[in-house]
Motif scaffolding. Structure first.
Motif, PDB file in Angstrom:
ATOM      1  N   ASP A   1      13.990 -22.856  -6.072  1.00  0.00           N
ATOM      2  CA  ASP A   1      12.843 -23.621  -7.041  1.00  0.00           C
ATOM      3  C   ASP A   1      12.007 -22.564  -7.397  1.00  0.00           C
ATOM      4  O   ASP A   1      11.377 -21.886  -6.432  1.00  0.00           O
ATOM      5  CB  ASP A   1      12.324 -24.619  -6.404  1.00  0.00           C
ATOM      6  CG  ASP A   1      11.529 -25.346  -7.331  1.00  0.00           C
ATOM      7  OD1 ASP A   1      10.765 -24.731  -8.250  1.00  0.00           O
ATOM      8  OD2 ASP A   1      11.230 -26.747  -7.064  1.00  0.00           O
TER       9      ASP A   1
ATOM     10  N   ARG B   1       9.037 -22.556  -8.493  1.00  0.00           N
ATOM     11  CA  ARG B   1       7.713 -23.030  -7.826  1.00  0.00           C
ATOM     12  C   ARG B   1       7.505 -22.406  -6.355  1.00  0.00           C
ATOM     13  O   ARG B   1       6.398 -22.372  -5.888  1.00  0.00           O
ATOM     14  CB  ARG B   1       7.678 -24.405  -8.169  1.00  0.00           C
ATOM     15  CG  ARG B   1       7.565 -24.635  -9.477  1.00  0.00           C
ATOM     16  CD  ARG B   1       7.466 -26.226  -9.322  1.00  0.00           C
ATOM     17  NE  ARG B   1       8.571 -26.871  -9.051  1.00  0.00           N
ATOM     18  CZ  ARG B   1       8.691 -28.233  -9.026  1.00  0.00           C
ATOM     19  NH1 ARG B   1       7.900 -29.110  -9.637  1.00  0.00           N
ATOM     20  NH2 ARG B   1       9.952 -28.767  -8.587  1.00  0.00           N
ATOM     21  N   GLU B   2       8.728 -22.285  -5.628  1.00  0.00           N
ATOM     22  CA  GLU B   2       8.468 -21.648  -4.188  1.00  0.00           C
ATOM     23  C   GLU B   2       9.644 -20.800  -3.735  1.00  0.00           C
ATOM     24  O   GLU B   2      10.749 -21.050  -3.444  1.00  0.00           O
ATOM     25  CB  GLU B   2       8.903 -23.345  -3.331  1.00  0.00           C
ATOM     26  CG  GLU B   2       7.821 -24.134  -3.476  1.00  0.00           C
ATOM     27  CD  GLU B   2       8.146 -25.299  -2.587  1.00  0.00           C
ATOM     28  OE1 GLU B   2       9.173 -25.464  -1.607  1.00  0.00           O
ATOM     29  OE2 GLU B   2       7.478 -26.345  -2.874  1.00  0.00           O
TER      30      GLU B   2
ATOM     31  N   GLU C   1       5.415 -28.114 -13.584  1.00  0.00           N
ATOM     32  CA  GLU C   1       4.231 -27.279 -13.037  1.00  0.00           C
ATOM     33  C   GLU C   1       4.516 -25.645 -13.247  1.00  0.00           C
ATOM     34  O   GLU C   1       4.446 -25.104 -12.287  1.00  0.00           O
ATOM     35  CB  GLU C   1       4.086 -27.605 -11.602  1.00  0.00           C
ATOM     36  CG  GLU C   1       4.086 -28.759 -11.214  1.00  0.00           C
ATOM     37  CD  GLU C   1       3.923 -29.286  -9.715  1.00  0.00           C
ATOM     38  OE1 GLU C   1       2.948 -29.614  -9.080  1.00  0.00           O
ATOM     39  OE2 GLU C   1       5.210 -29.203  -8.974  1.00  0.00           O
TER      40      GLU C   1
ATOM     41  N   GLU D   1       2.281 -23.822 -13.878  1.00  0.00           N
ATOM     42  CA  GLU D   1       1.134 -23.008 -13.243  1.00  0.00           C
ATOM     43  C   GLU D   1       1.443 -22.401 -11.835  1.00  0.00           C
ATOM     44  O   GLU D   1       1.452 -21.276 -11.367  1.00  0.00           O
ATOM     45  CB  GLU D   1      -0.126 -23.633 -13.221  1.00  0.00           C
ATOM     46  CG  GLU D   1      -0.727 -23.913 -14.265  1.00  0.00           C
ATOM     47  CD  GLU D   1      -0.181 -25.457 -14.904  1.00  0.00           C
ATOM     48  OE1 GLU D   1       0.902 -25.977 -14.379  1.00  0.00           O
ATOM     49  OE2 GLU D   1      -0.904 -25.862 -16.033  1.00  0.00           O
ATOM     50  N   ARG D   2       2.392 -23.224 -11.376  1.00  0.00           N
ATOM     51  CA  ARG D   2       2.701 -22.807  -9.586  1.00  0.00           C
ATOM     52  C   ARG D   2       3.914 -21.890 -10.073  1.00  0.00           C
ATOM     53  O   ARG D   2       3.975 -20.837  -8.999  1.00  0.00           O
ATOM     54  CB  ARG D   2       3.502 -24.133  -9.039  1.00  0.00           C
ATOM     55  CG  ARG D   2       2.351 -25.218  -8.647  1.00  0.00           C
ATOM     56  CD  ARG D   2       3.156 -26.359  -7.896  1.00  0.00           C
ATOM     57  NE  ARG D   2       3.779 -25.706  -6.811  1.00  0.00           N
ATOM     58  CZ  ARG D   2       4.805 -26.496  -5.998  1.00  0.00           C
ATOM     59  NH1 ARG D   2       4.963 -27.825  -6.653  1.00  0.00           N
ATOM     60  NH2 ARG D   2       5.325 -25.874  -5.094  1.00  0.00           N
ATOM     61  N   VAL D   3       4.653 -21.895 -10.972  1.00  0.00           N
ATOM     62  CA  VAL D   3       5.453 -20.672 -11.257  1.00  0.00           C
ATOM     63  C   VAL D   3       5.020 -19.150 -11.382  1.00  0.00           C
ATOM     64  O   VAL D   3       5.279 -18.272 -10.828  1.00  0.00           O
ATOM     65  CB  VAL D   3       6.305 -20.810 -12.371  1.00  0.00           C
ATOM     66  CG1 VAL D   3       7.526 -19.845 -12.564  1.00  0.00           C
ATOM     67  CG2 VAL D   3       7.402 -22.233 -12.334  1.00  0.00           C
TER      68      VAL D   3
ATOM     69  N   ASP E   1       3.522 -18.079  -8.346  1.00  0.00           N
ATOM     70  CA  ASP E   1       4.234 -17.562  -7.150  1.00  0.00           C
ATOM     71  C   ASP E   1       4.940 -16.221  -7.615  1.00  0.00           C
ATOM     72  O   ASP E   1       5.304 -15.569  -6.719  1.00  0.00           O
ATOM     73  CB  ASP E   1       5.450 -18.493  -6.994  1.00  0.00           C
ATOM     74  CG  ASP E   1       5.793 -18.488  -5.427  1.00  0.00           C
ATOM     75  OD1 ASP E   1       5.029 -18.337  -4.437  1.00  0.00           O
ATOM     76  OD2 ASP E   1       7.001 -19.079  -4.794  1.00  0.00           O
TER      77      ASP E   1
ATOM     78  N   GLN F   1      -4.427 -17.963 -12.898  1.00  0.00           N
ATOM     79  CA  GLN F   1      -3.607 -17.506 -11.793  1.00  0.00           C
ATOM     80  C   GLN F   1      -3.775 -16.014 -11.560  1.00  0.00           C
ATOM     81  O   GLN F   1      -3.034 -15.336 -10.523  1.00  0.00           O
ATOM     82  CB  GLN F   1      -1.903 -17.701 -12.219  1.00  0.00           C
ATOM     83  CG  GLN F   1      -1.715 -19.200 -12.198  1.00  0.00           C
ATOM     84  CD  GLN F   1      -2.224 -19.990 -11.154  1.00  0.00           C
ATOM     85  OE1 GLN F   1      -2.238 -19.631  -9.951  1.00  0.00           O
ATOM     86  NE2 GLN F   1      -2.497 -21.258 -11.449  1.00  0.00           N
TER      87      GLN F   1
END
Length: 224
Positions: A127, A129-130, A152, A154-156, A159, A193
């Motif tokens: 993923d 995002r993680e 999400e 923003e999480r991408v 990371d 970010q």
């Protein structure tokens, strides 16, 4: 004998326009994320302002670098970028669909068999995002028409910034479709970010944007 009037040019044009609109509407509402493997042939088309030459201009791949592509699809960009990294470089690719990763690796193997293969490409089922990487592993991270397909985003971005080396670069390409992220929204997310805009190429509906961690920009300004 009955006579039938031929439709006027204006009527025919209106009908064609209506049919095109219906087709576009069907495409819009059936477009799914992640992009289905069954429709993979469309992923080999170079989009306006997001072609391989455009990507080179913004990403600037160099021999010996380690890069990461998120959402490689069928490998259009990966098979172009990897050879530019040379024998000492490496391209990691991340996708949530094993079929896409397998497709890219098959194409890479076929290219090598013909004597024109890319450098090292390493696939990861993960993923975005993680990401399964340590901090500061990559000289560059890029994704083309993929960010809007990932929940999400923003999480991408967060990371991606985490795995970039100091002075590394993040390149995002977006094209107008159901999952399109307007540039102003991307810019705001990147700012949140800790990513500083370096450059943008292309109009609002089809653009490439390059970012760098703001800490790097601040350090550079202080050194100057």
């Amino acid at each position: 004998m009955a006579h039938f009037a031929r439709p006027s040019r204006k009527t025919a044009l209106a009908a064609a326009t209506g049919a095109a609109a219906l087709a576009a509407g069907a495409w819009w509402f059936t477009d799914r994320a992640p992009y289905p493997y069954a429709q993979r042939r469309l992923l080999d088309l170079q989009l306006p302002f997001l072609g391989l030459a455009d990507l080179d201009t913004v990403l600037r791949p160099r021999p010996g670098e380690r890069m990461l592509e998120l959402g490689p699809g069928t490998g259009l960009q990966a098979l172009h970028v990897a050879p530019q990294l040379g024998p000492q470089g490496r391209l990691d690719i991340v996708d949530v669909q094993q079929e896409m990763l397998d497709h890219v690796m098959r194409r890479a193997q076929e290219d090598r068999a013909e004597g024109d293969g890319p450098g090292a490409i390493v696939p990861h089922l993960a993923d975005a995002r993680e990401l399964p990487f340590e901090e500061a592993e990559f000289d560059a991270v890029y994704l083309v028409t993929a960010l809007g397909e990932i929940p999400e985003p923003e999480r991408v971005l967060a990371d991606a910034a985490r795995v970039l080396k100091p002075g590394g670069r993040l390149v995002v390409g977006e094209f107008f479709d159901r999952h399109w992220i307007p540039f102003q929204r991307l810019h705001r997310m990147a700012d949140s970010q800790g990513l500083h805009l370096l450059e943008r190429r292309g109009p609002s509906l089809a653009y490439l944007a390059a970012f760098r961690p703001c800490a790097t920009e601040t350090a550079g300004a202080g050194a100057a």
